[in-house]
Design a protein around this motif. Sequence first.
Motif, PDB file in Angstrom:
ATOM      1  N   GLY A 166      -3.314   6.329  -0.924  1.00 57.48           N
ATOM      2  CA  GLY A 166      -2.754   7.187  -1.966  1.00 57.48           C
ATOM      3  C   GLY A 166      -3.499   7.121  -3.279  1.00 57.48           C
ATOM      4  O   GLY A 166      -3.277   7.938  -4.174  1.00 57.48           O
ATOM      5  N   GLY A 200      -8.081   4.102  -0.856  1.00 62.98           N
ATOM      6  CA  GLY A 200      -6.924   3.741  -0.024  1.00 62.98           C
ATOM      7  C   GLY A 200      -6.223   4.963   0.543  1.00 62.98           C
ATOM      8  O   GLY A 200      -6.835   6.007   0.770  1.00 62.98           O
ATOM      9  N   LYS A 220      -8.073  12.597  12.155  1.00 61.02           N
ATOM     10  CA  LYS A 220      -8.918  12.242  11.012  1.00 61.02           C
ATOM     11  C   LYS A 220      -9.883  11.126  11.405  1.00 61.02           C
ATOM     12  O   LYS A 220     -11.078  11.182  11.081  1.00 61.02           O
ATOM     13  CB  LYS A 220      -8.006  11.797   9.859  1.00 61.02           C
ATOM     14  CG  LYS A 220      -8.730  11.406   8.615  1.00 61.02           C
ATOM     15  CD  LYS A 220      -7.798  11.286   7.421  1.00 61.02           C
ATOM     16  CE  LYS A 220      -6.858  10.119   7.476  1.00 61.02           C
ATOM     17  NZ  LYS A 220      -6.175   9.870   6.205  1.00 61.02           N
ATOM     18  N   ILE A 221      -9.377  10.152  12.106  1.00 56.13           N
ATOM     19  CA  ILE A 221     -10.227   9.032  12.522  1.00 56.13           C
ATOM     20  C   ILE A 221     -11.244   9.511  13.566  1.00 56.13           C
ATOM     21  O   ILE A 221     -12.432   9.185  13.495  1.00 56.13           O
ATOM     22  CB  ILE A 221      -9.349   7.864  13.029  1.00 56.13           C
ATOM     23  CG1 ILE A 221      -8.561   7.314  11.823  1.00 56.13           C
ATOM     24  CG2 ILE A 221     -10.183   6.764  13.678  1.00 56.13           C
ATOM     25  CD1 ILE A 221      -7.408   6.424  12.146  1.00 56.13           C
ATOM     26  N   LYS A 257       0.247  -5.000   3.565  1.00 54.76           N
ATOM     27  CA  LYS A 257      -0.367  -6.134   4.250  1.00 54.76           C
ATOM     28  C   LYS A 257       0.030  -7.413   3.527  1.00 54.76           C
ATOM     29  O   LYS A 257       0.156  -7.427   2.305  1.00 54.76           O
ATOM     30  CB  LYS A 257      -1.901  -6.032   4.234  1.00 54.76           C
ATOM     31  CG  LYS A 257      -2.456  -4.720   4.784  1.00 54.76           C
ATOM     32  CD  LYS A 257      -2.792  -3.755   3.662  1.00 54.76           C
ATOM     33  CE  LYS A 257      -3.158  -2.382   4.129  1.00 54.76           C
ATOM     34  NZ  LYS A 257      -3.091  -1.382   3.042  1.00 54.76           N
ATOM     35  N   LYS A 264       5.392   4.311  -3.121  1.00 54.82           N
ATOM     36  CA  LYS A 264       4.689   3.501  -4.125  1.00 54.82           C
ATOM     37  C   LYS A 264       4.227   4.366  -5.302  1.00 54.82           C
ATOM     38  O   LYS A 264       4.258   3.946  -6.452  1.00 54.82           O
ATOM     39  CB  LYS A 264       3.497   2.833  -3.461  1.00 54.82           C
ATOM     40  CG  LYS A 264       2.531   2.155  -4.413  1.00 54.82           C
ATOM     41  CD  LYS A 264       1.390   1.510  -3.636  1.00 54.82           C
ATOM     42  CE  LYS A 264       0.244   1.063  -4.490  1.00 54.82           C
ATOM     43  NZ  LYS A 264      -0.842   0.473  -3.703  1.00 54.82           N
ATOM     44  N   THR A 321       0.430   3.746   2.031  1.00 52.89           N
ATOM     45  CA  THR A 321       0.714   4.111   3.416  1.00 52.89           C
ATOM     46  C   THR A 321       1.062   2.907   4.284  1.00 52.89           C
ATOM     47  O   THR A 321       1.821   3.021   5.228  1.00 52.89           O
ATOM     48  CB  THR A 321      -0.477   4.855   4.050  1.00 52.89           C
ATOM     49  OG1 THR A 321      -1.638   4.019   3.970  1.00 52.89           O
ATOM     50  CG2 THR A 321      -0.747   6.151   3.329  1.00 52.89           C
ATOM     51  N   GLY A 325       0.816  -1.216   0.000  1.00 53.07           N
ATOM     52  CA  GLY A 325       0.000   0.000   0.000  1.00 53.07           C
ATOM     53  C   GLY A 325       0.842   1.256   0.000  1.00 53.07           C
ATOM     54  O   GLY A 325       2.031   1.211   0.324  1.00 53.07           O
ATOM     55  N   GLU A 367      -3.401  11.979  11.576  1.00 52.51           N
ATOM     56  CA  GLU A 367      -3.903  10.620  11.365  1.00 52.51           C
ATOM     57  C   GLU A 367      -4.929  10.264  12.457  1.00 52.51           C
ATOM     58  O   GLU A 367      -6.012   9.755  12.169  1.00 52.51           O
ATOM     59  CB  GLU A 367      -2.705   9.662  11.399  1.00 52.51           C
ATOM     60  CG  GLU A 367      -2.988   8.235  11.046  1.00 52.51           C
ATOM     61  CD  GLU A 367      -3.501   8.034   9.622  1.00 52.51           C
ATOM     62  OE1 GLU A 367      -3.174   8.845   8.746  1.00 52.51           O
ATOM     63  OE2 GLU A 367      -4.245   7.054   9.419  1.00 52.51           O
ATOM     64  N   GLY A 389      -6.291   8.781   0.970  1.00 52.99           N
ATOM     65  CA  GLY A 389      -6.432   9.288   2.334  1.00 52.99           C
ATOM     66  C   GLY A 389      -5.427  10.393   2.627  1.00 52.99           C
ATOM     67  O   GLY A 389      -5.686  11.282   3.458  1.00 52.99           O
ATOM     68  N   ARG A 402     -13.554   3.895   5.476  1.00 53.46           N
ATOM     69  CA  ARG A 402     -14.115   3.779   6.826  1.00 53.46           C
ATOM     70  C   ARG A 402     -14.752   5.081   7.295  1.00 53.46           C
ATOM     71  O   ARG A 402     -15.517   5.079   8.246  1.00 53.46           O
ATOM     72  CB  ARG A 402     -13.018   3.416   7.824  1.00 53.46           C
ATOM     73  CG  ARG A 402     -12.536   1.995   7.711  1.00 53.46           C
ATOM     74  CD  ARG A 402     -11.535   1.724   8.833  1.00 53.46           C
ATOM     75  NE  ARG A 402     -10.997   0.385   8.757  1.00 53.46           N
ATOM     76  CZ  ARG A 402     -11.624  -0.699   9.206  1.00 53.46           C
ATOM     77  NH1 ARG A 402     -12.817  -0.585   9.753  1.00 53.46           N
ATOM     78  NH2 ARG A 402     -11.063  -1.878   9.104  1.00 53.46           N
ATOM     79  N   LEU A 403     -14.394   6.192   6.663  1.00 55.94           N
ATOM     80  CA  LEU A 403     -14.942   7.493   7.105  1.00 55.94           C
ATOM     81  C   LEU A 403     -16.462   7.492   6.924  1.00 55.94           C
ATOM     82  O   LEU A 403     -16.950   7.360   5.807  1.00 55.94           O
ATOM     83  CB  LEU A 403     -14.353   8.623   6.275  1.00 55.94           C
ATOM     84  CG  LEU A 403     -13.181   9.409   6.830  1.00 55.94           C
ATOM     85  CD1 LEU A 403     -12.802  10.528   5.866  1.00 55.94           C
ATOM     86  CD2 LEU A 403     -13.458   9.970   8.214  1.00 55.94           C
ATOM     87  N   GLY A 440     -10.447  -0.321   1.388  1.00 48.71           N
ATOM     88  CA  GLY A 440      -9.459   0.749   1.553  1.00 48.71           C
ATOM     89  C   GLY A 440      -9.769   1.480   2.857  1.00 48.71           C
ATOM     90  O   GLY A 440     -10.939   1.691   3.203  1.00 48.71           O
ATOM     91  N   GLY A 441      -8.720   1.851   3.581  1.00 49.72           N
ATOM     92  CA  GLY A 441      -8.882   2.453   4.908  1.00 49.72           C
ATOM     93  C   GLY A 441      -9.747   3.703   4.916  1.00 49.72           C
ATOM     94  O   GLY A 441     -10.533   3.934   5.848  1.00 49.72           O
TER      95      GLY A 441
HETATM   96  N1  LIG Z   1     -11.116   5.074  10.385  1.00 50.23           N
HETATM   97  C1  LIG Z   1     -10.551   5.768   9.403  1.00 50.23           C
HETATM   98  N2  LIG Z   1     -11.067   6.947   9.005  1.00 50.23           N
HETATM   99  C2  LIG Z   1     -10.481   7.660   8.023  1.00 50.23           C
HETATM  100  N3  LIG Z   1      -9.389   7.288   7.355  1.00 50.23           N
HETATM  101  C3  LIG Z   1      -8.831   6.118   7.713  1.00 50.23           C
HETATM  102  C4  LIG Z   1      -9.369   5.306   8.740  1.00 50.23           C
HETATM  103  N4  LIG Z   1      -8.587   4.204   8.865  1.00 50.23           N
HETATM  104  C5  LIG Z   1      -7.608   4.331   7.951  1.00 50.23           C
HETATM  105  N5  LIG Z   1      -7.745   5.489   7.272  1.00 50.23           N
HETATM  106  C6  LIG Z   1      -6.908   6.001   6.188  1.00 50.23           C
HETATM  107  O1  LIG Z   1      -6.804   4.988   5.217  1.00 50.23           O
HETATM  108  C7  LIG Z   1      -5.563   5.108   4.538  1.00 50.23           C
HETATM  109  C8  LIG Z   1      -4.902   3.757   4.506  1.00 50.23           C
HETATM  110  O2  LIG Z   1      -5.756   2.870   3.842  1.00 50.23           O
HETATM  111  P1  LIG Z   1      -5.174   1.618   3.065  1.00 50.23           P
HETATM  112  O3  LIG Z   1      -4.336   0.816   3.989  1.00 50.23           O
HETATM  113  O4  LIG Z   1      -6.324   0.977   2.436  1.00 50.23           O
HETATM  114  O5  LIG Z   1      -4.298   2.371   1.997  1.00 50.23           O
HETATM  115  P2  LIG Z   1      -2.952   1.891   1.285  1.00 50.23           P
HETATM  116  O6  LIG Z   1      -3.105   0.474   0.926  1.00 50.23           O
HETATM  117  O7  LIG Z   1      -1.789   2.272   2.119  1.00 50.23           O
HETATM  118  O8  LIG Z   1      -2.942   2.843   0.005  1.00 50.23           O
HETATM  119  P3  LIG Z   1      -3.251   2.550  -1.547  1.00 50.23           P
HETATM  120  O9  LIG Z   1      -4.121   1.349  -1.615  1.00 50.23           O
HETATM  121  O10 LIG Z   1      -3.935   3.784  -1.987  1.00 50.23           O
HETATM  122  O11 LIG Z   1      -1.920   2.370  -2.176  1.00 50.23           O
HETATM  123  C9  LIG Z   1      -4.758   6.129   5.292  1.00 50.23           C
HETATM  124  O12 LIG Z   1      -4.802   7.358   4.580  1.00 50.23           O
HETATM  125  C10 LIG Z   1      -5.467   6.244   6.610  1.00 50.23           C
HETATM  126  O13 LIG Z   1      -5.336   7.526   7.156  1.00 50.23           O
END
Ligand SMILES: Nc1ncnc2c1ncn2[C@@H]1O[C@H](COP(=O)(O)OP(=O)(O)OP(=O)(O)O)[C@@H](O)[C@H]1O
Length: 503
Positions: free
Chosen positions: A172, A170, A242-243, A12, A68, A9, A7, A239, A199, A311-312, A307-308
Amino acid sequence: MIGFDIGTTRSKVATVDRSGKPVIVSNARGEQTTPSAVYVSTTDEILVGSDAREQGVVDPARYAANFKLDLGGVESLFADGPAFTPTDAVAAQIAVLKQDVEKSTGIQVTQAVATCPANFRDDAKQALLEAFKRNGIKVLRLIPEPTAAGYAYALDRGGSNSTFLIYDFGGGTFDVSIIRLEGSQFTVLSTEGIPTLGGNDISRCIESRVLDDVEAACGRRPCREDDGLFFLDLDQRIETAKISLGKQKEVPIVASFVGQQTIVKITQVEFHASIDSLIGQSLDATDRAIVAAGLTIDAIDRLVMVGGTSRLPHIQERVADHTGLVPRTDIDPDKAIAYGAALACVAEMDKNGQAATIHGQVIPAPELFVQDVTAHDVGCSALIHDGPKQRLVNAVIIPKNTAIPCQKTDHFYLESEEQTRAKVEILQGEGRANRDDCLVIGEIILDNLPTETVQSQRICVQYTIDANGMVTATATDKVSGISRTVSVDYKKGIHARQQPAAA
Ligand SMILES: Nc1ncnc2c1ncn2[C@@H]1O[C@H](COP(=O)(O)OP(=O)(O)OP(=O)(O)O)[C@@H](O)[C@H]1O
Ligand SMILES: [Mg+2]
């Protein structure tokens, strides 16, 4: 059977258990996700993940994250530090993930399935594959992230015949895919993405508000180049904020700059207003994907949020309002992509006649066959007459959203009758876009062509796109039979294999 989701950020890794169910492999710290971050010490020791972040706080000049997005691009991640490319960074990240997996599972990681954003360009894909290769890992298949998430979802709770929309926001990148499940056939109907929306952009909205207040209080606006330490601390605070803003009406952020502490209070209303246009961009891409699939929203049975950033709650509400569908988060949005990659690894091994086993027990291969699509228009540069002017444009040979693997051919004229040399440039970009706005992913030169007085569409261009979405091209002069094939390799330049002249 290992699946990697590298990812922007956080990264996994998943495997499957004895019953064939996907599970996340925790890293050596016990974390289920590893920050995509590296730190290169003055003695060239490389730290990854949370270890890198901790060192980065003390020495930000040798710390990098979000690399990435630079794959296939930027030369070095450090302006004044050691030469270190985005590929080096991803390779270092994979090395640590691999080591952690091998320690905790006892599996030697020599092959895997990896994922990448749906519309990752070929140069970025090449760089990602190279990073795996350097670690002795053969990538059996490179799957678009929303396809992987959809695959995991379909296997877990798909229902036999349904159409679903994967909304993948996600850290980015943003991707959306429309997938049709019919019996054991899993077909990607269309895919759309915004490689610059994630995000991180949501965080930037909060950041700009904090910087305004810090500037007003301290008389100087902090900047990333000069105040690295301030930003590493601020990034962590944002970070968390935001959550929290997902559920709280107001959240304070403490920022310490030039010896002064500023408390910035951000309301949820203000936060939502600041990110609404970003969410709007994701909804526009969603609409485009539905149109490209030849569907209307009524044809979508399920809306799956991964994607994280998905969750918002505000994002979920906006997507629900826009589509009239209930957003589902019943597959873990953080893990779905890695789950899909691990399951696809079992399927790929099975396809290759290799049984996936744990302690001698064979793991059942998923009985779902994936048909994916291309994410870009791929063509070649061609001169067109645009009124009195001439323009070099991308003449599309394989349009976006074509089912892969695929092969297509088109024919072209030479510019003049006396021409003895033809250059075919392979372009990735929008159809009919100016050549300079496209990515040149390769070129083929045909030399010593005989002149011909009768103008004909004598240059035959054939493109093949494999299951990983990578392009191979052949250009043939029908008059002389001269033919050349290129497979795109960015590191070594273009790798041309001269085909024997047919005549
Ligand atoms: N509860 C939440 N509310 C808001 N944003 C969140 C929450 N949990 C995670 N994030 C955001 O989700 C993002 C990470 O998500 P994810 O792991 O899916 O992305 P990634 O795999 O790193 O990126 P990409 O898939 O875009 O390359 C971060 O920007 C993080 O701040
Ligand atoms: Mg991701």
